[in-house]
Scaffold this motif. Structure first.
Motif, short mmCIF file in Angstrom:
data_model
loop_
_atom_site.label_atom_id
_atom_site.label_comp_id
_atom_site.label_asym_id
_atom_site.label_seq_id
_atom_site.Cartn_x
_atom_site.Cartn_y
_atom_site.Cartn_z
N TYR A 122 0.83 -1.21 0.00
CA TYR A 122 0.00 0.00 0.00
C TYR A 122 0.87 1.26 0.00
N ASP A 284 -8.04 -9.38 -12.05
CA ASP A 284 -7.71 -8.61 -10.84
C ASP A 284 -7.18 -7.25 -11.29
N SER A 316 -10.74 -2.78 -6.66
CA SER A 316 -10.58 -2.42 -5.25
C SER A 316 -10.16 -0.98 -5.09
N LYS A 319 -5.90 0.45 -2.71
CA LYS A 319 -4.57 0.97 -3.13
C LYS A 319 -4.67 2.46 -3.40
N ARG A 326 -11.76 -0.81 3.26
CA ARG A 326 -11.83 -2.14 2.64
C ARG A 326 -13.12 -2.28 1.84
C1 LIG Z 1 -2.38 -7.79 -7.23
C2 LIG Z 1 -3.17 -7.58 -5.98
N1 LIG Z 1 -4.45 -7.97 -5.94
C3 LIG Z 1 -5.20 -7.82 -4.84
C4 LIG Z 1 -4.68 -7.26 -3.70
C5 LIG Z 1 -5.57 -7.14 -2.50
O1 LIG Z 1 -5.75 -5.86 -2.10
P1 LIG Z 1 -6.97 -5.32 -1.21
O2 LIG Z 1 -7.59 -6.47 -0.53
O3 LIG Z 1 -6.34 -4.37 -0.25
O4 LIG Z 1 -7.89 -4.65 -2.17
C6 LIG Z 1 -3.35 -6.85 -3.69
C7 LIG Z 1 -2.74 -6.26 -2.47
O5 LIG Z 1 -1.56 -6.08 -2.34
C8 LIG Z 1 -2.57 -6.98 -4.87
O6 LIG Z 1 -1.30 -6.59 -4.93
#
Ligand SMILES: Cc1ncc(COP(=O)(O)O)c(C=O)c1O
Length: 473
Positions: A122, A284, A316, A319, A326
């Protein structure tokens, strides 16, 4: 050296030094400390007595001094029965039940005081909109219904916002589920799409948190190599044929850890390969808001190219905003949405309404656009500083810089022990991640990941590289 140190100054120096030892680890002998700090034995024992009183150090007469372990609470009881209970029983069906979080947790552990963190997932606090978030949370907490139960799929206004954010995909809010961040959304997607024991195709290397989810669910992550243009499609086709997997997880934009962006041609290839295999692609899209100021406009998400319901999209906000916010989303077309919803509701009911309202307050304010621009600038400046420092101080390593994401993936010379380098770097005052946990199988070479977003600014990022360069073989 610490000539003429008082017990108090010395205690401060020793505190910083000992915080880099693991709980229970043996500390250097008194003689070594006396020599290193240039103090007399009396000064050393006064400083050590302070640290013992603070609970940082324990001394065992005749056996030396140790970093204190976790404080014991109450008398120790025999809990060994749990070791049997946690893994025995016919219902385990031959599937390993242990949850291996080691590679994943290593990327989350905070750096000790005084250590530059080129580590972690983060952005640094200086890149977060904490003040705006606090204001948004205050307003959200007073919104009518904020503390009641929200709709199970998420607050309608937020689902609509996510549908618009997932640019070019022509989704509407009914195709979006609000999730508790990317990690939770990935876990929901895998649990919904693949049974325990099944193969799941993943990029190699990939995000260790994804590997941890797949293994915790009893699935078998199968590596498909990534190069500078993203997933190698010809190897993906082979992997689908060899494993009959029904799920691929990939990060088409600023892949973690390599930073690769899936090329236009390969986007079509990945979708074609998945469709022919009758498989889902979990996209993702963790870095959508982490484009740097010198990046060309990022390609749309993969779900924008898909009209067959192949892609399950994960989004998400953690970041771009804060790890504490969350909130994320799952988006998909077709009956899979019902399955995703069922898994999420069974696991965690819903995402707290007050957090969803906080997002709406934040992204609806003019501060959000300003924050995103400041974030892009802050990431760009840190990346540029790390690139210059690596070029100047460590010309033999092979970093690959990308105008997005928060990290650089650095290939070390063949035969380098990356764990030894990461350990020596920590002792020299910089925390970096060794490459091994990012690989689902055998790594082809030693690597380090330098997460420059975690530094307070370009100067600290360059200082971290200087400390690292001092321990590179
Ligand atoms: C590639 C990737 N996907 C998903 C996540 C999950 O992140 P979050 O649960 O904080 O949204 C991360 C966190 O480092 C990540 O690097």
């Amino acid at each position: 050296m610490n000539n003429g140190s008082s017990g108090r100054d010395l205690a401060d120096d020793l505190r910083r030094e000992f915080e880099r030892y693991a709980p229970g680890e043996r500390l250097p002998a008194s003689r070594a400390l006396v020599e290193r700090h240039g103090v007399g034995p009396g000064t050393l024992s006064r400083a050590m007595a302070r640290l013992v009183a603070e609970g940082l150090v324990v001394t065992r007469p005749g056996a030396g001094s140790y970093r204190a372990g976790e404080p014991a609470r109450g008398p120790a009881r025999d809990t060994s029965w749990q070791e049997v209970a946690l893994d025995a029983g016919p219902e385990a069906g031959g599937i390993a039940r242990g949850v291996d979080d080691s590679g994943f947790i290593a990327t989350l552990a905070p750096a000790p005081a005084g250590v530059v963190s080129l580590h972690g997932g983060y952005p640094h606090a200086s890149l977060r909109p904490d003040r705006e978030l606090a204001a948004a949370a205050g307003r959200a907490a007073r919104r009518p219904g904020a503390w009641g139960s929200p709709p199970l799929e998420g607050v309608a206004e937020l689902r609509d916002w996510f549908a618009r954010e997932i640019d070019g995909a022509s989704l509407d809010g009914s195709q979006v589920l609000v999730a508790a961040g990317g990690q939770s959304a990935l876990a929901t997607a895998l649990r919904a799409l693949a049974p325990p024991g099944s193969p799941v195709l993943v990029e190699s290397p990939t995000y260790p948190g994804l590997l941890a989810i797949a293994r915790a669910l009893g699935m078998r992550p199968v590596p498909v190599p990534v190069d500078g243009d993203g997933l190698r499609v010809e190897l993906l086709v082979e992997a689908f044929a060899a494993t009959r997997a029904r799920v691929l997880v990939c990060q088409p934009l600023f892949h973690n850890p390599t930073g690769a962006v899936l090329s236009g041609e390969r986007r079509a290839g990945v979708l074609r390969a998945a469709r022919e295999a009758g498989a889902f692609v979990v996209e993702d899209d963790y870095a959508r808001r982490l484009s740097h100021t010198d990046a060309p406009p990022p390609p749309p998400p993969l779900i924008a190219d898909d009209r067959h319901g192949t892609v399950v999209h994960v989004h998400s906000l953690t970041k771009a905003a804060s790890p504490g916010l969350r909130v994320g989303a799952l988006a998909a077309r077709g009956p899979v949405l019902r399955r995703l919803r069922a898994v999420q509701v069974v696991d965690s009911l819903f995402v707290p309404g007050v957090l969803q309202e906080t997002v709406l307050e934040l992204v609806g304010s003019p501060a959000w656009g300003r924050h995103l621009r400041a974030l892009a600038e802050g990431l760009t400046r840190r990346r540029t500083a790390v690139a210059a420092a690596l070029l100047e101080r460590a010309p033999l390593v092979e970093p690959v810089f990308r105008p997005g994401g928060y990290q650089v993936w650095v290939r070390l010379r063949d035969g380098t022990d990356e764990d030894a380098v990461a350990g020596a770097a920590l002792r020299a005052g910089v925390k970096v991640a060794a490459g091994r946990p990012f690989f689902p199988g055998e790594p082809p070479a030693p690597y380090l990941r330098l997460a420059y977003a975690n530094t307070s600014g370009p100067r600290e990022a360059a200082e971290g590289v200087a400390r690292l360069a001092g321990v590179l073989p």
